[in-house]
Design a protein around this motif. Structure first.
Motif, mmCIF file in Angstrom:
data_model
loop_
_atom_site.group_PDB
_atom_site.id
_atom_site.type_symbol
_atom_site.label_atom_id
_atom_site.label_comp_id
_atom_site.label_asym_id
_atom_site.label_seq_id
_atom_site.Cartn_x
_atom_site.Cartn_y
_atom_site.Cartn_z
ATOM 1 N N LEU A 1 14.006 116.069 55.168
ATOM 2 C CA LEU A 1 14.535 115.395 53.945
ATOM 3 C C LEU A 1 15.460 116.100 52.745
ATOM 4 N N GLU A 2 16.113 116.242 52.247
ATOM 5 C CA GLU A 2 17.383 117.099 51.031
ATOM 6 C C GLU A 2 16.375 116.702 49.404
ATOM 7 N N THR A 3 15.553 116.573 49.473
ATOM 8 C CA THR A 3 14.876 116.776 48.074
ATOM 9 C C THR A 3 13.154 116.496 48.516
ATOM 10 N N LEU A 4 12.679 117.311 47.413
ATOM 11 C CA LEU A 4 11.400 117.129 47.781
ATOM 12 C C LEU A 4 10.975 116.433 46.981
ATOM 13 N N HIS A 5 11.987 116.319 45.803
ATOM 14 C CA HIS A 5 11.878 114.861 44.693
ATOM 15 C C HIS A 5 11.454 112.935 44.931
ATOM 16 N N ALA A 6 10.532 112.971 44.838
ATOM 17 C CA ALA A 6 10.248 111.773 44.910
ATOM 18 C C ALA A 6 11.576 110.916 43.574
ATOM 19 N N ASP A 7 12.314 109.868 45.001
ATOM 20 C CA ASP A 7 14.206 109.149 44.191
ATOM 21 C C ASP A 7 13.272 107.965 43.187
ATOM 22 N N SER A 8 13.869 108.315 41.722
ATOM 23 C CA SER A 8 13.552 107.611 41.279
ATOM 24 C C SER A 8 13.991 106.563 41.347
ATOM 25 N N GLU A 9 14.729 105.692 41.838
ATOM 26 C CA GLU A 9 15.836 104.592 42.194
ATOM 27 C C GLU A 9 14.135 103.562 42.982
ATOM 28 N N HIS A 10 13.858 104.628 43.709
ATOM 29 C CA HIS A 10 13.340 104.086 44.801
ATOM 30 C C HIS A 10 11.496 103.499 44.422
ATOM 31 N N ILE A 11 11.285 104.575 43.426
ATOM 32 C CA ILE A 11 9.827 104.236 42.697
ATOM 33 C C ILE A 11 10.293 103.020 42.260
ATOM 34 N N ALA A 12 11.506 102.362 41.453
ATOM 35 C CA ALA A 12 11.630 101.256 40.477
ATOM 36 C C ALA A 12 11.806 100.542 41.860
ATOM 37 N N THR A 13 12.292 100.620 42.904
ATOM 38 C CA THR A 13 12.611 98.893 43.666
ATOM 39 C C THR A 13 11.200 99.062 44.581
ATOM 40 N N ALA A 14 10.528 100.212 44.672
ATOM 41 C CA ALA A 14 8.978 100.005 45.280
ATOM 42 C C ALA A 14 8.024 98.638 44.388
ATOM 43 N N TYR A 15 8.019 99.561 42.977
ATOM 44 C CA TYR A 15 7.428 98.403 42.500
ATOM 45 C C TYR A 15 8.099 96.499 42.254
ATOM 46 N N ARG A 16 9.494 97.238 42.156
ATOM 47 C CA ARG A 16 9.527 95.848 41.966
ATOM 48 C C ARG A 16 9.553 94.402 43.529
ATOM 49 N N LEU B 1 7.254 95.432 45.740
ATOM 50 C CA LEU B 1 5.929 94.702 46.547
ATOM 51 C C LEU B 1 5.141 93.143 45.921
ATOM 52 N N PRO B 2 4.793 92.886 46.435
ATOM 53 C CA PRO B 2 4.028 90.965 46.538
ATOM 54 C C PRO B 2 3.211 91.566 44.691
ATOM 55 N N GLY B 3 4.168 89.964 43.849
ATOM 56 C CA GLY B 3 3.477 90.331 42.245
ATOM 57 C C GLY B 3 2.117 90.200 42.671
ATOM 58 N N THR B 4 1.649 89.833 43.857
ATOM 59 C CA THR B 4 0.220 89.200 43.052
ATOM 60 C C THR B 4 -0.522 90.506 44.071
ATOM 61 N N PHE B 5 -0.231 91.371 44.768
ATOM 62 C CA PHE B 5 -0.549 92.851 44.595
ATOM 63 C C PHE B 5 -0.570 93.947 43.217
ATOM 64 N N ILE B 6 0.334 93.456 42.859
ATOM 65 C CA ILE B 6 1.124 94.396 41.263
ATOM 66 C C ILE B 6 -0.110 94.106 40.137
ATOM 67 N N GLU B 7 -0.188 93.168 40.394
ATOM 68 C CA GLU B 7 -1.471 92.617 39.722
ATOM 69 C C GLU B 7 -2.860 92.778 39.913
ATOM 70 N N VAL B 8 -3.347 93.547 40.614
ATOM 71 C CA VAL B 8 -4.874 93.484 41.778
ATOM 72 C C VAL B 8 -4.162 94.810 40.498
ATOM 73 N N ILE B 9 -3.332 95.653 41.254
ATOM 74 C CA ILE B 9 -3.279 97.562 40.937
ATOM 75 C C ILE B 9 -3.546 97.268 39.682
ATOM 76 N N LYS B 10 -2.778 96.017 38.485
ATOM 77 C CA LYS B 10 -2.850 95.971 37.445
ATOM 78 C C LYS B 10 -4.598 95.953 36.780
ATOM 79 N N GLU B 11 -5.068 95.143 36.922
ATOM 80 C CA GLU B 11 -6.732 94.800 37.174
ATOM 81 C C GLU B 11 -7.575 96.102 37.572
#
Length: 422
Positions: free
Chosen positions: A54-69, A71-81
């Motif tokens: 690793l170069e940094t311990l921080h999780a990459d903020s761009e990767h966080i946004a990308t991960a959310y986008r 992932l399948p929309g159906t799984f995101i809805e399952v996480i939400k519910e």
């Protein structure tokens, strides 16, 4: 699976915390190096244990946004519910402050305040557990904890899994570090240049994580010393053996040390369940893990009747208990020791793992005899409020002084007597 027909539960003696001894020395060394070398030690251990540079311990903020986008929309809805269900359940657990003033002017009360900072450990590396994000962090959010830190080991691609990041993003967790193992527990307890220390650490992990939590307890609070997963099913002839086999395997696939037990009044049901397990396990992706678990810790316990079954269940004090009998409501009041209780044929254990709402971070190794699942109360503390008036002191001061002198504490007595008006 081993059959037990004589009531012998001595196999429980081999479970528990005994296995920690061989890991404690290594864990102490890791913790000591993190305390001295901080971030450098975390990066070094991540390279050594996770094979990620690793170069940094921080999780990459761009990767966080990308991960959310991504992932399948159906799984995101399952996480939400699922997150909504978990929050709704835990909202009902919030304890109240209270305050009472008596006729003599004395005031007594209880003040409930949330912890300042909490660390949530989410297992990773070979697998991803977004459910552990929801279960560990949502009760803390409901309790009002202001700072919630998430740590999770990076996967082979050098990043935390998309599912874990998406779950964190969904509930608003921003402080995320890609570090795991005993070194992550040390960082949360003592701090490094990047990671500030917390007040309590929660979440499941492997034996190194658990041994590290044991080692830092006292410097910080911990939720528990969680062992491998457990399931006990109390069933009679009315149960579907195919379904029971699937439920037992749902825990056996977790870990070779997981324990899956069927307690039944019916020998024919036990044989049928055993047969279905043998068929089902062959097609599991984690078949070797499940087979090892069942060979070493799988049990079918034959009991004479429901009373004998209930006594056996209470002795086992399991993490998860399924009651699949003709009339489960008659049995439920007699169950004293179980972390989570699943009632009826359709209440399969994974319902609680992911979606229903109750927490899946539950006491293991028979600690359900005296402890409870993670809850909102795990993230608050209570302060007692005591205010004595002039009248209350005059009425009770001499009694208090007498009590103090009986215990040989003269200064206590005099502190009270100075306030008593002759």
């Amino acid at each position: 699976m081993q059959w037990i027909e004589n009531g012998d539960l001595s196999f429980l003696d081999n479970r528990g915390m005994n296995g920690f001894l061989e890991y404690e020395k290594a864990v102490r060394e890791i913790i000591a190096k993190v305390r001295v070398n901080g971030d450098k030690a975390l990066l070094s251990y991540t390279k050594q244990f996770d094979h990620v540079d690793l170069e940094t311990l921080h999780a990459d903020s761009e990767h966080i946004a990308t991960a959310y986008r991504d992932l399948p929309g159906t799984f995101i809805e399952v996480i939400k519910e699922a997150a909504g269900n978990i929050r709704s359940f835990h909202e009902k657990q919030k304890p109240d402050s209270w305050d009472v003033t008596h006729a003599d002017g004395s005031r007594l009360g209880q003040r409930v305040t949330p912890l300042d900072a909490v660390g949530v450990y989410v297992p990773g590396g070979t697998a991803a557990y977004p459910s552990s994000v929801l279960m560990g962090a949502i009760p803390a959010l409901v309790a009002g904890v202001k700072r919630i830190v998430l740590v999770s080991p990076p996967q082979k691609n050098g990043e935390i899994s998309d599912g874990v990041l998406a779950a964190a993003n969904e509930i608003g967790i921003k402080e995320i570090y890609q570090v795991g193992g005993a070194q992550a527990i040390a960082a949360l307890a003592y701090g490094t240049e990047t990671i500030k220390p917390v007040d309590k650490i929660v979440g499941p992990g492997n034996i190194y994580v658990t041994a590290a939590k044991k080692e830092v307890f006292g410097t910080v609070a911990i939720d528990s010393l969680a062992g491998p997963s457990e399931i006990v099913i109390l069933a009679d002839d009315s149960a579907n053996p195919d379904w029971l086999a699937a439920d037992l395997l749902s825990q056996a696939e977790h870990d070779p040390l997981s324990m899956a037990i069927l307690v039944t009044t019916s020998k024919s049901l036990g044989k049928a369940v055993e047969s279905h397990i043998q068929k089902q396990v062959r097609s599991l992706p984690r078949a070797e893990i499940a087979k090892k678990s069942l060979d070493d810790f799988g049990k079918i316990i034959l009991v004479e009747d429901y009373d004998d079954g209930i006594k056996t269940v209470n002795k086992l004090a399991p993490e998860h208990l399924e009651i699949v009998v003709t009339n489960p409501e008659q049995i439920l009041p007699e169950v004293r020791h179980a972390g989570a209780i699943f009632i009826g044929a359709y209440s399969s254990e994974p319902v609680g793992d992911y979606f229903a709402g109750p927490n899946h971070i539950i006491p293991t190794n028979r600690t359900a005899r005296y402890s409870s699942p993670l809850s909102v109360e795990s993230f608050v503390k209570r302060s007692s409020i005591i205010q004595y008036s002039f009248e209350a002191m005059q009425n009770n001061g001499r009694k208090i002084a007498e009590f103090a002198r009986y215990e040989g504490l003269e200064a206590h007595a005099r502190a009270i007597e100075k306030r008593i008006q002759e």
